[in-house]
Motif scaffolding. Structure first.
Motif, mmCIF file in Angstrom:
data_model
loop_
_atom_site.group_PDB
_atom_site.id
_atom_site.type_symbol
_atom_site.label_atom_id
_atom_site.label_comp_id
_atom_site.label_asym_id
_atom_site.label_seq_id
_atom_site.Cartn_x
_atom_site.Cartn_y
_atom_site.Cartn_z
ATOM 1 N N VAL A 394 0.857 -1.189 0.000
ATOM 2 C CA VAL A 394 0.000 0.000 0.000
ATOM 3 C C VAL A 394 0.892 1.237 0.000
ATOM 4 C CG1 VAL A 394 -1.743 1.311 1.267
ATOM 5 C CG2 VAL A 394 -1.887 -1.175 1.183
ATOM 6 N N ARG A 395 0.776 2.034 -1.031
ATOM 7 C CA ARG A 395 1.674 3.174 -1.218
ATOM 8 C C ARG A 395 1.082 4.460 -0.647
ATOM 9 N NH1 ARG A 395 6.705 1.294 -3.008
ATOM 10 N NH2 ARG A 395 6.330 -0.548 -4.303
ATOM 11 N N TRP A 396 1.989 5.304 -0.157
ATOM 12 C CA TRP A 396 1.634 6.675 0.206
ATOM 13 C C TRP A 396 2.641 7.586 -0.474
ATOM 14 C CZ3 TRP A 396 3.830 9.985 4.463
ATOM 15 C CH2 TRP A 396 3.152 11.206 4.543
ATOM 16 N N ASP A 397 2.154 8.525 -1.269
ATOM 17 C CA ASP A 397 3.046 9.373 -2.066
ATOM 18 C C ASP A 397 3.595 10.563 -1.297
ATOM 19 O OD1 ASP A 397 0.800 10.915 -1.812
ATOM 20 O OD2 ASP A 397 0.252 10.892 -3.935
ATOM 21 N N GLY A 398 3.305 10.614 0.000
ATOM 22 C CA GLY A 398 3.813 11.716 0.813
ATOM 23 C C GLY A 398 2.930 12.947 0.806
ATOM 24 N N GLN A 399 1.887 12.920 -0.018
ATOM 25 C CA GLN A 399 0.985 14.057 -0.078
ATOM 26 C C GLN A 399 0.012 14.024 1.103
ATOM 27 O OE1 GLN A 399 1.179 16.569 -2.358
ATOM 28 N NE2 GLN A 399 3.059 15.489 -2.951
ATOM 29 N N PRO A 400 -0.381 15.194 1.617
ATOM 30 C CA PRO A 400 -1.338 15.224 2.740
ATOM 31 C C PRO A 400 -2.701 14.681 2.321
ATOM 32 C CG PRO A 400 -0.954 17.441 1.875
ATOM 33 C CD PRO A 400 0.046 16.551 1.205
ATOM 34 N N ILE A 401 -3.420 14.166 3.301
ATOM 35 C CA ILE A 401 -4.784 13.669 3.080
ATOM 36 C C ILE A 401 -5.685 14.432 4.044
ATOM 37 C CG2 ILE A 401 -6.252 11.619 2.969
ATOM 38 C CD1 ILE A 401 -3.762 9.922 2.770
ATOM 39 N N PRO A 402 -6.056 15.659 3.686
ATOM 40 C CA PRO A 402 -6.849 16.475 4.610
ATOM 41 C C PRO A 402 -8.208 15.835 4.881
ATOM 42 C CG PRO A 402 -6.792 17.466 2.413
ATOM 43 C CD PRO A 402 -5.837 16.309 2.397
ATOM 44 N N PRO A 403 -8.722 16.011 6.109
ATOM 45 C CA PRO A 403 -8.223 16.836 7.215
ATOM 46 C C PRO A 403 -7.355 16.059 8.206
ATOM 47 C CG PRO A 403 -10.408 16.058 7.739
ATOM 48 C CD PRO A 403 -10.071 15.459 6.407
ATOM 49 N N TYR A 404 -6.727 14.970 7.777
ATOM 50 C CA TYR A 404 -6.011 14.091 8.700
ATOM 51 C C TYR A 404 -4.514 14.377 8.688
ATOM 52 C CZ TYR A 404 -10.350 11.821 7.343
ATOM 53 O OH TYR A 404 -11.664 11.575 7.035
ATOM 54 N N THR A 405 -3.872 14.025 9.780
ATOM 55 C CA THR A 405 -2.418 14.049 9.850
ATOM 56 C C THR A 405 -1.914 12.640 9.564
ATOM 57 O OG1 THR A 405 -2.432 15.798 11.521
ATOM 58 C CG2 THR A 405 -0.425 14.483 11.327
ATOM 59 N N VAL A 406 -1.081 12.507 8.544
ATOM 60 C CA VAL A 406 -0.541 11.201 8.164
ATOM 61 C C VAL A 406 0.838 11.040 8.797
ATOM 62 C CG1 VAL A 406 0.056 9.658 6.267
ATOM 63 C CG2 VAL A 406 -1.804 11.310 5.995
ATOM 64 N N VAL A 407 1.032 9.935 9.511
ATOM 65 C CA VAL A 407 2.301 9.650 10.167
ATOM 66 C C VAL A 407 2.846 8.341 9.616
ATOM 67 C CG1 VAL A 407 3.479 9.269 12.358
ATOM 68 C CG2 VAL A 407 1.491 10.790 12.264
ATOM 69 N N ALA A 408 4.087 8.368 9.123
ATOM 70 C CA ALA A 408 4.714 7.176 8.555
ATOM 71 C C ALA A 408 5.768 6.644 9.516
ATOM 72 C CB ALA A 408 5.343 7.495 7.207
ATOM 73 N N MET A 409 5.683 5.362 9.859
ATOM 74 C CA MET A 409 6.641 4.707 10.745
ATOM 75 C C MET A 409 6.899 3.284 10.253
ATOM 76 S SD MET A 409 5.428 5.772 14.608
ATOM 77 C CE MET A 409 5.387 7.467 15.159
ATOM 78 N N ASP A 410 8.048 2.757 10.647
ATOM 79 C CA ASP A 410 8.364 1.362 10.322
ATOM 80 C C ASP A 410 7.574 0.457 11.261
ATOM 81 O OD1 ASP A 410 9.401 -1.115 9.766
ATOM 82 O OD2 ASP A 410 11.405 -0.702 10.568
ATOM 83 N N VAL A 411 6.556 -0.202 10.731
ATOM 84 C CA VAL A 411 5.691 -1.039 11.563
ATOM 85 C C VAL A 411 5.544 -2.457 10.996
ATOM 86 C CG1 VAL A 411 4.352 0.849 12.576
ATOM 87 C CG2 VAL A 411 3.679 -0.083 10.354
ATOM 88 N N ILE A 412 6.376 -2.847 10.034
ATOM 89 C CA ILE A 412 6.193 -4.144 9.394
ATOM 90 C C ILE A 412 6.959 -5.243 10.115
ATOM 91 C CG2 ILE A 412 5.767 -3.141 7.127
ATOM 92 C CD1 ILE A 412 8.604 -4.018 6.346
ATOM 93 N N ASP A 413 6.471 -6.452 9.936
ATOM 94 C CA ASP A 413 7.114 -7.649 10.467
ATOM 95 C C ASP A 413 8.250 -8.037 9.515
ATOM 96 O OD1 ASP A 413 7.819 -10.253 11.238
ATOM 97 O OD2 ASP A 413 5.795 -10.723 11.887
ATOM 98 N N GLU A 414 9.465 -8.185 10.057
ATOM 99 C CA GLU A 414 10.616 -8.500 9.210
ATOM 100 C C GLU A 414 10.456 -9.859 8.529
ATOM 101 O OE1 GLU A 414 13.006 -6.492 8.544
ATOM 102 O OE2 GLU A 414 12.578 -4.905 9.990
#
Length: 438
Positions: A394-414
């Motif tokens: 699932v991709r996120w292009d870094g663009q905002p998605i109003p009215p939400y704050t998008v936070v990207a973190m490493d959360v995947i299972d290795e």
């Protein structure tokens, strides 16, 4: 065969244990002070007796040396006080290890265990709304940071063992409840494995999970599905509670647009991913199924509400479509976070980006239901090695998605990068929660 006794290395272990004991809120220091007061009172009583004997009874000359009269009184007080502290501390340490040894794990200190227990008991009230593997994965991570957990589970499942029990016995589908109970369990691993065991043969048993049958039997004994889940929680020593979004029997229906643009209606949660096309909308039959009151109460009292991860149309949205759930979420003063899936789901969210997931929720329940969107930041995944039955990243292009704050973190299972890691995801959510509190 020799038995190895548990030890912790020297002063480092003692200081670490002392740090835990002295942590505010442990509920230990007040009783230690009371214990010291009691010992002091007993010592004073004994001292009065000894002084009376010493002054009124003739004693042999040897007592001059036994009572250390050649040392000044303050020196004797300091010496006996030091000996008393060392003796009392050693005795308490050995007593506590002897009494608690059956409950201690190797390498774990009782002070550390108690400290973490107190932290969990004072943890935030967290409500997790979803279903399926994603929800149970998150719960496994969150049970380490808070004991005040509530899992809100969809009741639209109609496939597999759950669907059979639903049709034959008129029960709510127990499968997702079983997974949540197993994820939150503190019972022995063998008991948890037994609860998750699925029969591979046998007339009538083939395909059934033991936990599903257990819940079904408990429902017959207690007279209600909700009571059955509560009693099963006690058997597994569950940390938190598992609640249905509704206790009404509902069917999940969908409208799916095929490649030629034609709309197909599909009834039944298990049938939706089998129809190729793009899901336009989903709804419940009956449409006005009422929310379970305890679930509404948990949402209104929550400090943190987490939507997902899980199948967008068949796990997350069926909960939100229950009458009363969305108004309760909007009314709650909790921090609300939507956890977007790491991978798309074949037959359900093919080709979806993060924004597509968010807009799908908005089409069904309106804008602004949550505050934050938590997405995976790891893109250096060897996706060509992922099994074919798994979708794509699932991709996120870094663009905002109003009215939400998008936070990207490493959360995947290795090991399984198409899924979330329980501990990583729990840490990320607690970081966001602490930031919001500050």
């Amino acid at each position: 065969m020799t038995l190895r006794r548990w030890t912790r290395p020297g002063w480092e272990g003692i200081l670490r244990s002392l740090r835990y004991w002295l942590t505010p809120g442990m509920g230990i220091k007040r009783w230690l002070v009371l214990l010291l007061v009691g010992i002091t009172e007993l010592a004073l009583a004994l001292a009065y007796v000894l002084v009376t004997i010493y002054r009124e009874q003739p004693l042999p000359p040897i007592f001059y040396y036994i009572t250390l009269q050649f040392i000044p009184r303050l020196g004797r007080a300091a010496l006996f006080g030091l000996l008393g502290l060392v003796t009392t501390g050693f005795a308490l340490l050995r007593l506590n290890r002897t009494l608690l040894s059956p409950f201690l794990q190797p390498g774990r200190d009782v002070a550390e265990i108690l400290h973490r227990h107190r932290q969990r008991e004072r943890g935030p009230r967290i409500v997790v709304i979803g279903g399926g593997t994603g929800q149970s994965t998150l719960l496994r991570g969150l049970k380490g940071v808070s004991a005040r957990l509530t899992a809100v589970v969809t009741v639209a499942d109609d496939g597999g063992s759950s669907g059979r029990l639903r049709r034959e016995m008129g029960l709510l589908p127990p499968g997702d409840f079983r997974n949540c109970l197993a994820a939150l369990a503190e019972a022995e691993p063998l008991m948890t494995a037994l609860f998750q065991y699925r029969f591979g043969r046998g007339t009538g048993l083939n395909g059934h999970a033991f936990g599903n049958l257990f819940i079904a039997a408990m429902a017959e004994i207690t007279g209600s599905f909700e009571r059955a889940v509560a009693e099963s929680s006690r058997v597994l020593a569950v940390r938190g509670q598992v609640l249905p979004c509704t206790v009404e029997h509902v069917i999940l229906a969908a409208e799916i647009r095929d490649a030629e643009g034609r709309i197909h209606r599909v009834d039944g949660e298990s049938a939706i991913p089998e129809v190729r096309g793009r899901i336009e909308r989903v709804w419940l039959i009956p449409e006005h199924a009422r929310a379970y009151p305890e679930t509404i109460r948990a949402i209104l009292e929550a400090d943190l509400i987490v939507l997902g991860p899980g199948s967008l149309y068949t796990s997350v949205l069926p909960n939100l479509l229950v009458e009363g759930i969305v108004p309760a979420i909007r009314a709650s003063r909790a921090l609300k976070v939507y956890v977007c899936n790491v991978a798309t789901q074949i037959g359900e969210t093919d080709g979806y980006t993060v924004a597509d997931h968010v807009r799908a929720i908005e089409r069904h329940v309106g804008v602004g239901l949550f505050d934050l969107v938590l997405v995976n930041s790891r893109v250096d995944v060897p996706w060509e090695e992922i099994p074919e039955e798994v979708g794509e990243l699932v991709r996120w292009d870094g663009q905002p998605i109003p009215p939400y704050t998008v936070v990207a973190m490493d959360v995947i299972d290795e090991r399984m990068p198409w899924r979330h890691d329980p501990e990583k995801l729990a840490r990320a959510l607690m970081t966001l929660f602490e930031r919001s509190r500050r």
